[in-house]
Design an enzyme around this catalytic site. Structure first.
Site, PDB file in Angstrom:
ATOM      1  N   LYS A  23       0.964  -1.166  -0.001  1.00  0.00           N
ATOM      2  CA  LYS A  23      -0.261  -0.231   0.209  1.00  0.00           C
ATOM      3  C   LYS A  23       0.916   1.194   0.219  1.00  0.00           C
ATOM      4  CE  LYS A  23      -0.208  -0.239   4.937  1.00  0.00           C
ATOM      5  NZ  LYS A  23      -1.099  -0.983   6.053  1.00  0.00           N
ATOM      6  N   MET A  40      13.523  23.856   1.906  1.00  0.00           N
ATOM      7  CA  MET A  40      12.454  23.020   0.976  1.00  0.00           C
ATOM      8  C   MET A  40      13.244  22.427   0.115  1.00  0.00           C
ATOM      9  SD  MET A  40       9.637  24.292  -1.929  1.00  0.00           S
ATOM     10  CE  MET A  40       8.306  24.764  -0.680  1.00  0.00           C
ATOM     11  N   TYR A  70      17.502  29.587   7.698  1.00  0.00           N
ATOM     12  CA  TYR A  70      16.230  30.156   8.437  1.00  0.00           C
ATOM     13  C   TYR A  70      16.102  30.208   9.805  1.00  0.00           C
ATOM     14  CZ  TYR A  70      14.055  29.978   3.811  1.00  0.00           C
ATOM     15  OH  TYR A  70      13.502  30.312   2.344  1.00  0.00           O
ATOM     16  N   ARG A  75     -10.039   0.169  15.329  1.00  0.00           N
ATOM     17  CA  ARG A  75      -9.783   0.958  14.151  1.00  0.00           C
ATOM     18  C   ARG A  75     -11.020   0.257  13.291  1.00  0.00           C
ATOM     19  NH1 ARG A  75      -4.172   1.386  10.903  1.00  0.00           N
ATOM     20  NH2 ARG A  75      -4.462  -0.769  10.781  1.00  0.00           N
TER      21      ARG A  75
HETATM   22  C1  PLP Z   1      -0.344  -1.717   6.798  1.00  0.00           C
HETATM   23  C2  PLP Z   1      -0.869  -3.144   7.296  1.00  0.00           C
HETATM   24  C3  PLP Z   1       0.168  -4.080   7.587  1.00  0.00           C
HETATM   25  C4  PLP Z   1       1.608  -4.042   7.457  1.00  0.00           C
HETATM   26  O1  PLP Z   1       2.032  -3.730   8.621  1.00  0.00           O
HETATM   27  P1  PLP Z   1       3.598  -3.390   8.803  1.00  0.00           P
HETATM   28  O2  PLP Z   1       3.656  -2.827  10.165  1.00  0.00           O
HETATM   29  O3  PLP Z   1       4.180  -2.313   7.867  1.00  0.00           O
HETATM   30  O4  PLP Z   1       4.086  -4.708   8.721  1.00  0.00           O
HETATM   31  C5  PLP Z   1      -0.657  -5.467   7.972  1.00  0.00           C
HETATM   32  N1  PLP Z   1      -1.874  -5.336   8.300  1.00  0.00           N
HETATM   33  C6  PLP Z   1      -2.822  -4.344   7.984  1.00  0.00           C
HETATM   34  C7  PLP Z   1      -4.051  -4.543   8.239  1.00  0.00           C
HETATM   35  C8  PLP Z   1      -2.296  -3.126   7.583  1.00  0.00           C
HETATM   36  O5  PLP Z   1      -3.156  -1.980   7.520  1.00  0.00           O
END
Ligand code: PLP
Length: 370
Positions: free
Chosen positions: A35, A312, A264, A135
């Site tokens: 992702k 930047m 800065y 969540r």
């Molecule tokens: C992003 C995610 C993972 C991977 O987590 P890592 O800590 O990067 O290994 C696994 N399961 C779910 C549901 C996630 O959202």
């Protein structure tokens, strides 16, 4: 010459890290998490490289339907699991068209399937259970009911059961054991496949391995544990190799007088006459603006300190220890010999955020070098 600001992505390191996952969880299938553009590494090249070494029974995981469609567009034929599932009827068409597996975590998704049973037909699902992270997922008491509703609407009958651990990155925290225990109570008696483990759980909580593991950050070579709390290093962590090296170049070296200030806000003052290097990277490239003076940077492989505020397009470095450095010399911000975890701690964040935050202005180069 164009600006030298580069993310070098080592696909051999990526494949090595997948092998570490397989060593840590040898009996499990892998959902390789790609992702957020593969944690900022470029989803197409990362997924294609992983596809060469995953077995045909393994899968990819992404956050959104769009990311799954993108993987199909670049030729990925493995199963693709969308961790947040879908939220519109238009998504259902894409799920059917591209043979996407979805995580069902909320009643609104079940209702959408019931409104469009023809689109629900035979889609592959995981049911997400909220065991304490609060969540995504159904409350333990609703799981049986939702499982039955999914079967009734005609999805593929091999519905998996998954959960996510809130504190797996801290091996002193008792919550992981509680979540694992609760999950096992809920799924007992159901022959469905299970999945609980992100990277930290793969390495730290073998009881959470289930049938499928979901490695993300460890594939990219980053230690998933809260490093400040590590008592003894995990034997697998030391075998992970960083996949991304972020580099830039010295574009100026200036002699600045004692008591003059740098950058800065004039936040850093020269304690003596000294050489100050200017490096072609800044927060516009994803280098964290909150990295304070003293954050390590490698110039020609040797540590020097960031001084003054990150701008930047540039940062400044103290070259007193590097009197021979020249304009054009290489500067490494994180990677092989400077862990992104260390920069993250200095900047008050985590490696995940730094990797995801590298911007598209940076030139990405992919290598297979061992
Ligand atoms: C992003 C995610 C993972 C991977 O987590 P890592 O800590 O990067 O290994 C696994 N399961 C779910 C549901 C996630 O959202």
């Amino acid at each position: 010459m164009s600006r030298v600001t580069r993310a070098t992505i080592n696909l051999a390191a990526l494949k090595n890290n997948l092998a570490v996952v397989k060593q840590a969880a040898p009996a499990q299938k892998v959902m390789a998490v790609v992702k957020a553009d593969a944690y900022g590494h470029g989803i197409a090249r990362i997924a294609q490289a992983l596809a060469e070494v995953l077995t045909e029974h393994d899968a990819f995981a992404v956050a959104s339907i769009d990311e799954a469609v993108m993987l199909r567009a670049v030729g990925i034929t493995h199963s693709i699991v969308v961790l947040e599932g879908f939220n519109s009827s238009a998504d259902l068409g894409l799920i059917q068209q591209h043979n996407i597996t979805v995580v069902i975590h909320h009643l609104s998704q079940v209702i959408l399937l019931e409104l469009h049973p023809e689109q629900a037909n035979n889609i592959k699902c995981w049911l997400k259970i909220d065991t304490g992270m609060h969540r995504l997922g159904f409350a333990p008491d609703d799981v049986k009911k939702m499982y039955q509703r999914l079967l009734n609407v005609g999805v593929d009958t091999d519905i998996g059961l998954m959960t996510h651990l809130a504190n797996a990155d801290d091996r002193q925290d008792p919550k992981s054991e509680q979540q694992i225990e609760l999950f096992h109570q809920i799924v007992s008696g159901n022959p469905a496949e299970t999945s609980l483990a992100n990277s930290a759980a793969i390495l730290g909580w073998p009881a959470a391995h289930g049938h499928w593991v979901r490695p993300g950050i460890m594939l990219y070579g980053v230690n998933p544990f809260i490093s400040s709390k590590e008592e003894e290093p995990n034997k697998f962590v030391s075998h992970l190799n960083p996949v991304m090296t972020l580099s830039a170049a010295l574009i100026a070296i200036n002699k600045i007088s004692k008591d003059e200030t740098i950058g800065y806000g004039s936040s850093w003052q020269c304690p003596e006459d000294m050489l100050v290097g200017v490096v072609s990277i800044g927060y516009g490239d994803g280098y964290p603006r909150h990295a304070p003076s003293g954050t390590p940077v490698l110039v020609n492989g040797k540590r020097v300190e960031l001084i003054g505020r990150v701008s930047m397009d540039m940062i400044m470095v103290d070259l007193r220890e590097q009197p021979d450095a020249k304009v054009g010399d290489e500067v490494i911000l994180w990677g092989e010999d400077l862990a992104v975890e260390e920069i993250a701690v200095a900047a008050g964040t985590i490696g995940y955020e730094l990797l995801c935050g590298v911007t598209r202005r940076v030139t990405f180069e992919y290598t297979e070098a061992e």
